[in-house]
Design a protein around this motif. Sequence first.
Motif, PDB file in Angstrom:
ATOM      1  N   LEU A  16       0.808  -1.226   0.000  1.00 35.75           N
ATOM      2  CA  LEU A  16       0.000   0.000   0.000  1.00 35.75           C
ATOM      3  C   LEU A  16       0.841   1.277   0.000  1.00 35.75           C
ATOM      4  O   LEU A  16       0.292   2.376   0.007  1.00 35.75           O
ATOM      5  CB  LEU A  16      -0.931   0.016   1.228  1.00 35.75           C
ATOM      6  CG  LEU A  16      -1.820  -1.216   1.417  1.00 35.75           C
ATOM      7  CD1 LEU A  16      -2.676  -1.061   2.672  1.00 35.75           C
ATOM      8  CD2 LEU A  16      -2.714  -1.439   0.200  1.00 35.75           C
ATOM      9  N   HIS A  17       2.154   1.127   0.043  1.00 36.18           N
ATOM     10  CA  HIS A  17       3.014   2.327   0.091  1.00 36.18           C
ATOM     11  C   HIS A  17       4.257   2.064  -0.743  1.00 36.18           C
ATOM     12  O   HIS A  17       5.265   1.559  -0.251  1.00 36.18           O
ATOM     13  CB  HIS A  17       3.366   2.619   1.563  1.00 36.18           C
ATOM     14  CG  HIS A  17       4.133   3.891   1.777  1.00 36.18           C
ATOM     15  ND1 HIS A  17       4.088   4.589   2.960  1.00 36.18           N
ATOM     16  CD2 HIS A  17       4.976   4.592   0.970  1.00 36.18           C
ATOM     17  CE1 HIS A  17       4.869   5.654   2.882  1.00 36.18           C
ATOM     18  NE2 HIS A  17       5.425   5.673   1.674  1.00 36.18           N
ATOM     19  N   LEU A  18       4.141   2.421  -2.016  1.00 38.66           N
ATOM     20  CA  LEU A  18       5.222   2.170  -2.972  1.00 38.66           C
ATOM     21  C   LEU A  18       5.231   3.315  -3.959  1.00 38.66           C
ATOM     22  O   LEU A  18       4.224   3.548  -4.647  1.00 38.66           O
ATOM     23  CB  LEU A  18       4.944   0.817  -3.665  1.00 38.66           C
ATOM     24  CG  LEU A  18       5.842   0.286  -4.775  1.00 38.66           C
ATOM     25  CD1 LEU A  18       5.548   0.859  -6.153  1.00 38.66           C
ATOM     26  CD2 LEU A  18       7.333   0.393  -4.466  1.00 38.66           C
ATOM     27  N   HIS A  19       6.340   4.047  -3.999  1.00 42.38           N
ATOM     28  CA  HIS A  19       6.479   5.124  -4.989  1.00 42.38           C
ATOM     29  C   HIS A  19       7.069   4.492  -6.239  1.00 42.38           C
ATOM     30  O   HIS A  19       8.189   3.955  -6.190  1.00 42.38           O
ATOM     31  CB  HIS A  19       7.415   6.211  -4.465  1.00 42.38           C
ATOM     32  CG  HIS A  19       6.943   6.833  -3.181  1.00 42.38           C
ATOM     33  ND1 HIS A  19       6.240   8.007  -3.136  1.00 42.38           N
ATOM     34  CD2 HIS A  19       7.058   6.426  -1.891  1.00 42.38           C
ATOM     35  CE1 HIS A  19       5.951   8.306  -1.874  1.00 42.38           C
ATOM     36  NE2 HIS A  19       6.433   7.359  -1.102  1.00 42.38           N
ATOM     37  N   ILE A  20       6.358   4.576  -7.344  1.00 38.15           N
ATOM     38  CA  ILE A  20       6.848   3.885  -8.536  1.00 38.15           C
ATOM     39  C   ILE A  20       8.221   4.441  -8.943  1.00 38.15           C
ATOM     40  O   ILE A  20       9.107   3.681  -9.364  1.00 38.15           O
ATOM     41  CB  ILE A  20       5.808   3.921  -9.692  1.00 38.15           C
ATOM     42  CG1 ILE A  20       6.125   2.847 -10.719  1.00 38.15           C
ATOM     43  CG2 ILE A  20       5.699   5.290 -10.353  1.00 38.15           C
ATOM     44  CD1 ILE A  20       5.964   1.429 -10.255  1.00 38.15           C
ATOM     45  N   ALA A 196      -2.079  10.639   3.110  1.00 35.95           N
ATOM     46  CA  ALA A 196      -0.972  11.608   3.221  1.00 35.95           C
ATOM     47  C   ALA A 196       0.173  11.017   4.022  1.00 35.95           C
ATOM     48  O   ALA A 196      -0.053  10.304   5.007  1.00 35.95           O
ATOM     49  CB  ALA A 196      -1.449  12.901   3.892  1.00 35.95           C
ATOM     50  N   HIS A 197       1.402  11.322   3.584  1.00 36.68           N
ATOM     51  CA  HIS A 197       2.568  11.051   4.419  1.00 36.68           C
ATOM     52  C   HIS A 197       2.490  12.012   5.609  1.00 36.68           C
ATOM     53  O   HIS A 197       2.338  13.226   5.411  1.00 36.68           O
ATOM     54  CB  HIS A 197       3.863  11.334   3.659  1.00 36.68           C
ATOM     55  CG  HIS A 197       4.250  10.285   2.661  1.00 36.68           C
ATOM     56  ND1 HIS A 197       3.420   9.854   1.673  1.00 36.68           N
ATOM     57  CD2 HIS A 197       5.407   9.585   2.512  1.00 36.68           C
ATOM     58  CE1 HIS A 197       4.039   8.936   0.948  1.00 36.68           C
ATOM     59  NE2 HIS A 197       5.255   8.749   1.437  1.00 36.68           N
ATOM     60  N   ALA A 198       2.591  11.486   6.810  1.00 37.09           N
ATOM     61  CA  ALA A 198       2.582  12.349   8.000  1.00 37.09           C
ATOM     62  C   ALA A 198       3.221  11.603   9.158  1.00 37.09           C
ATOM     63  O   ALA A 198       3.055  10.386   9.293  1.00 37.09           O
ATOM     64  CB  ALA A 198       1.152  12.757   8.358  1.00 37.09           C
ATOM     65  N   ASP A 220       0.349   7.550   5.755  1.00 37.21           N
ATOM     66  CA  ASP A 220       1.598   6.927   5.310  1.00 37.21           C
ATOM     67  C   ASP A 220       2.689   7.256   6.331  1.00 37.21           C
ATOM     68  O   ASP A 220       2.932   8.427   6.622  1.00 37.21           O
ATOM     69  CB  ASP A 220       1.934   7.416   3.900  1.00 37.21           C
ATOM     70  CG  ASP A 220       0.828   6.998   2.920  1.00 37.21           C
ATOM     71  OD1 ASP A 220       0.464   5.798   2.949  1.00 37.21           O
ATOM     72  OD2 ASP A 220       0.291   7.854   2.195  1.00 37.21           O
ATOM     73  N   HIS A 221       3.250   6.231   6.907  1.00 35.69           N
ATOM     74  CA  HIS A 221       4.213   6.284   8.037  1.00 35.69           C
ATOM     75  C   HIS A 221       3.451   6.445   9.369  1.00 35.69           C
ATOM     76  O   HIS A 221       2.988   5.457   9.900  1.00 35.69           O
ATOM     77  CB  HIS A 221       5.296   7.349   7.849  1.00 35.69           C
ATOM     78  CG  HIS A 221       6.157   7.109   6.642  1.00 35.69           C
ATOM     79  ND1 HIS A 221       6.964   6.008   6.525  1.00 35.69           N
ATOM     80  CD2 HIS A 221       6.315   7.829   5.501  1.00 35.69           C
ATOM     81  CE1 HIS A 221       7.599   6.059   5.355  1.00 35.69           C
ATOM     82  NE2 HIS A 221       7.217   7.135   4.713  1.00 35.69           N
ATOM     83  N   GLY A 222       3.394   7.643   9.941  1.00 38.26           N
ATOM     84  CA  GLY A 222       2.585   7.850  11.155  1.00 38.26           C
ATOM     85  C   GLY A 222       3.272   7.545  12.476  1.00 38.26           C
ATOM     86  O   GLY A 222       2.614   7.472  13.520  1.00 38.26           O
ATOM     87  N   SER A 277       7.271  -1.109   1.221  1.00 41.05           N
ATOM     88  CA  SER A 277       8.689  -0.914   0.860  1.00 41.05           C
ATOM     89  C   SER A 277       9.073   0.534   0.533  1.00 41.05           C
ATOM     90  O   SER A 277      10.254   0.829   0.416  1.00 41.05           O
ATOM     91  CB  SER A 277       9.061  -1.832  -0.298  1.00 41.05           C
ATOM     92  OG  SER A 277       8.434  -1.411  -1.482  1.00 41.05           O
ATOM     93  N   ASP A 278       8.103   1.438   0.321  1.00 39.17           N
ATOM     94  CA  ASP A 278       8.375   2.860   0.083  1.00 39.17           C
ATOM     95  C   ASP A 278       9.121   3.072  -1.241  1.00 39.17           C
ATOM     96  O   ASP A 278       8.492   3.351  -2.260  1.00 39.17           O
ATOM     97  CB  ASP A 278       9.150   3.460   1.268  1.00 39.17           C
ATOM     98  CG  ASP A 278       8.898   4.945   1.469  1.00 39.17           C
ATOM     99  OD1 ASP A 278       8.093   5.518   0.726  1.00 39.17           O
ATOM    100  OD2 ASP A 278       9.517   5.536   2.389  1.00 39.17           O
ATOM    101  N   ASP A 279      10.441   2.950  -1.212  1.00 37.24           N
ATOM    102  CA  ASP A 279      11.281   3.171  -2.408  1.00 37.24           C
ATOM    103  C   ASP A 279      12.307   2.040  -2.481  1.00 37.24           C
ATOM    104  O   ASP A 279      13.490   2.250  -2.171  1.00 37.24           O
ATOM    105  CB  ASP A 279      11.996   4.526  -2.281  1.00 37.24           C
ATOM    106  CG  ASP A 279      11.009   5.669  -2.128  1.00 37.24           C
ATOM    107  OD1 ASP A 279      10.407   6.071  -3.138  1.00 37.24           O
ATOM    108  OD2 ASP A 279      10.818   6.140  -0.987  1.00 37.24           O
TER     109      ASP A 279
HETATM  110 ZN    ZN Z   1       6.626   7.186   0.964  1.00 34.68          ZN
END
Ligand code: ZN
Length: 336
Positions: A16-20, A196-198, A220-222, A277-279
């Motif tokens: 659910l959290h992957l920047h292409i 939102a990333h926060a 996203d994160h938190g 995995s984020d990036d």
């Molecule tokens: Zn991210």
Amino acid sequence: MNKLERFIREIPKAELHLHIEGSLEPELLFDLAGRNGLKLKYHSVDELKQAYSYGNLQDFLDIYYAGAVALREELDFYDLTLAYLRKARKQNIVHAEIFFDPQTHTSRGISFDTAISGILRGLEDGKRETGITGRLIMCFLRHLDESSAFETLESALPYKNHIVAVGLDSSEKGHPPSKFTRVFEKALAEGFLTVAHAGEEGPAEYIREALDLLKVSRIDHGYAAIDDPELLNRLIREKIALTMCPLSNQMLKVYPDLTLHPLKKMLDMGVKVTVNSDDPAYFGGYVNENFLSIAGALGLTREDILQLAVNSFEASFLDPEEKQRWIDAVLNYSLP
Ligand code: ZN
Ligand code: ADE
């Protein structure tokens, strides 16, 4: 491979959290630069990899935006998306909700349509090849101004049916969610969900703003919520999921020592935590490596892993029936 590792690797999961753009592996980056006639600052893949060391989020973002210059043509975005889905398939990811940052491209003269067309075609062909269902989330870069975000939202309207949500990413400190209240109001009115990333590097107050002003479905994160009991209770009561990214946190020095990561504490309290995995091309691992690192650092059990996999579907933007089908598959999953 021990039993827990096999369980982690084989259980069906959603990401659910992957920047292409953050899945652009150094090898592909070099290939794309070559075919686009671009000269890179680095002479080899190894030299580029040497640069992947960061003191904080901004150090990483500088390198990430520099890497994105290799993406120029529709085919580049297509290849990037397909490469991620092929990696994800090998990790038993069955559903992926993927961020893209249009302003990273439009700001250097690559059109919104070029980027999104390539990604959408990659998702379509990737679904056929891997079976992975994809959803697209368009992120606004929070270090840019409100008018640029409004312009980006306008470009997205013709693609409304292909973008499930809008999000907020990039440099967090000094760029609170409240900066984008009006943009998110418009996005909500147009029918987009919001995330939102926060609380990655920023304070708990940014998480509250994301909930109150941007009406987000997930954070996203938190992590900053860990020191705020009232906010933790709210996340639990309102079933707000957190999309955590342990290897990112380690690499960006949010939690250089993963044994101090709050994932297990929050999971035990009943917060809907997920692992992502984020990036991955920049942080040394895809979803399974994130699971394995955090499981090792915090001594996660098979029950914890099962809960994290269930959470990944519960917190997704899939239809209720699809969600239930995957949750049943996870709960019934047992190693052969
Ligand atoms: Zn991210
Ligand atoms: N863009 C890509 N990865 C990010 C992260 N971890 N935080 C904020 N913006 C990002």
